[in-house]
Design a protein around this motif. Sequence first.
Motif, short mmCIF file in Angstrom:
data_model
loop_
_atom_site.label_atom_id
_atom_site.label_comp_id
_atom_site.label_asym_id
_atom_site.label_seq_id
_atom_site.Cartn_x
_atom_site.Cartn_y
_atom_site.Cartn_z
N LEU A 242 13.50 5.10 -9.04
CA LEU A 242 12.73 3.65 -8.94
C LEU A 242 13.30 2.67 -9.98
N PRO A 243 13.45 3.40 -11.47
CA PRO A 243 14.01 2.21 -12.57
C PRO A 243 15.20 1.76 -12.25
N THR A 244 16.13 2.24 -11.36
CA THR A 244 17.58 1.77 -10.95
C THR A 244 17.29 0.86 -9.99
N LEU A 245 16.11 0.40 -9.26
CA LEU A 245 16.22 -0.40 -8.14
C LEU A 245 16.57 -1.87 -8.68
N ALA A 246 17.43 -2.62 -7.93
CA ALA A 246 18.02 -4.00 -8.47
C ALA A 246 17.33 -4.84 -7.35
N CYS B 132 -3.33 4.94 -0.94
CA CYS B 132 -2.51 4.40 -1.83
C CYS B 132 -3.06 3.33 -2.70
N GLY B 133 -4.07 3.74 -3.52
CA GLY B 133 -4.75 2.64 -4.39
C GLY B 133 -3.83 1.96 -5.50
N PRO B 134 -4.79 1.19 -6.40
CA PRO B 134 -4.27 0.49 -7.26
C PRO B 134 -3.47 1.14 -8.26
N ARG B 135 -3.68 2.45 -8.48
CA ARG B 135 -3.05 3.41 -9.68
C ARG B 135 -1.74 3.40 -9.20
N TRP B 136 -1.29 3.78 -7.91
CA TRP B 136 0.18 3.80 -7.48
C TRP B 136 0.75 2.48 -7.35
N GLU C 50 1.78 2.03 -10.89
CA GLU C 50 2.86 2.85 -11.24
C GLU C 50 4.23 2.26 -10.73
N LEU C 51 4.19 1.85 -9.35
CA LEU C 51 5.48 1.37 -8.62
C LEU C 51 6.04 0.18 -9.61
N HIS C 52 4.70 -0.88 -9.93
CA HIS C 52 5.18 -2.11 -10.54
C HIS C 52 5.79 -1.82 -12.05
N GLU D 277 0.86 -1.18 0.02
CA GLU D 277 -0.08 0.26 0.06
C GLU D 277 0.96 1.30 -0.13
N SER D 278 1.72 1.30 -1.08
CA SER D 278 2.70 2.27 -1.05
C SER D 278 2.21 3.25 -2.48
N ALA D 279 3.32 4.09 -2.58
CA ALA D 279 3.18 4.87 -3.84
C ALA D 279 4.62 5.52 -4.06
N PRO D 280 4.70 5.95 -5.63
CA PRO D 280 6.18 6.41 -5.79
C PRO D 280 6.35 8.10 -5.54
N VAL D 281 5.10 8.90 -5.14
CA VAL D 281 5.06 10.38 -4.95
C VAL D 281 4.11 10.69 -4.01
N THR D 282 4.17 11.88 -3.42
CA THR D 282 3.09 12.39 -2.74
C THR D 282 3.08 13.68 -2.97
N GLY D 283 2.06 14.53 -2.38
CA GLY D 283 1.56 15.92 -3.07
C GLY D 283 0.39 15.90 -3.55
N PRO D 284 0.28 16.95 -4.59
CA PRO D 284 -0.94 17.25 -5.17
C PRO D 284 -1.66 16.08 -5.99
#
Length: 298
Positions: A232-236, A250-254, A257-259, A131-138
Amino acid sequence: MHIEAADPLSTGSHEVVVDGLIQRYHVYGSGPVCLAVPGGPGVFWESLRMPAVEAFLTMVYVEPLGTGGSERLGSHPHGYTRERYTRSLIALLDRLSLPRVFLLGHSYGGFIAQHFALHHPDRLRGLVLYESAPVTGPEHMAEAAANVQAFVSRNEGHPELATVLAGLEASGSVTEDEKITAALRELLPVFFARYWDREEEFHGLRENITCTYISATDENLAPDIIDDRETLPTLAVPTLVVVGRYDVPCGPRWARELHALIPHSRLITLEDSGHLGHLEEPETFADALRSFAESTGA
């Protein structure tokens, strides 16, 4: 009374000194070690207990600095940045004498876990962004608002809906621990796919959950900006992304995007869960973590 055991990985509560402050952590289960970082920030760690996962992983539930029984910074409620929390996790790993572990971050804890993985990938066997996301804010707030409206539509006419929405509104403005705890208890049904259908099951959590107010600024009151989309694209590190179909913050959209951003990551959607899938679908959640852990050679 707290008694520190000689073995830092024995079942029960322990302490580690981080930047001169005591941070508590709690150990349950058996198997490869997985650090678990709760969300909020400031939500009490016990809401993240996952007994079904403890059957095959040694879960080390972190009680972050500033929260619960862990000590507070002199700048409290400010200064709890992802960099500081990452440093506290390194200190914990050193205390446990473990070179590499699994790391699970729930909600805001996922933001911490991402930061840790990007800066210390050599310390991880695997990463679980729950239940995370790559970004916060607006952008993040707008998506959460849309998910709240979906929750309202699903529960239109329920007599407690107005109370839940009042708690949700209050949570964005209160700064005292008692008031933010009261708001969290009021809004808690938002975090479930079908809270009122299973109210008896989750009522105890709603009555007992607590929260410490933690701001989103550093010691100098500058915002702790979160936007990991470029890095995140550099994460190994082998990564599992877990999301509830009806999660609001932190719904499915995020999760999608993480995936998409993290190479070779896995995505699991819990079809009958909101923000707390380890409570709503514990066996499905545990099966996903077991399969992921086994895939890394654990």
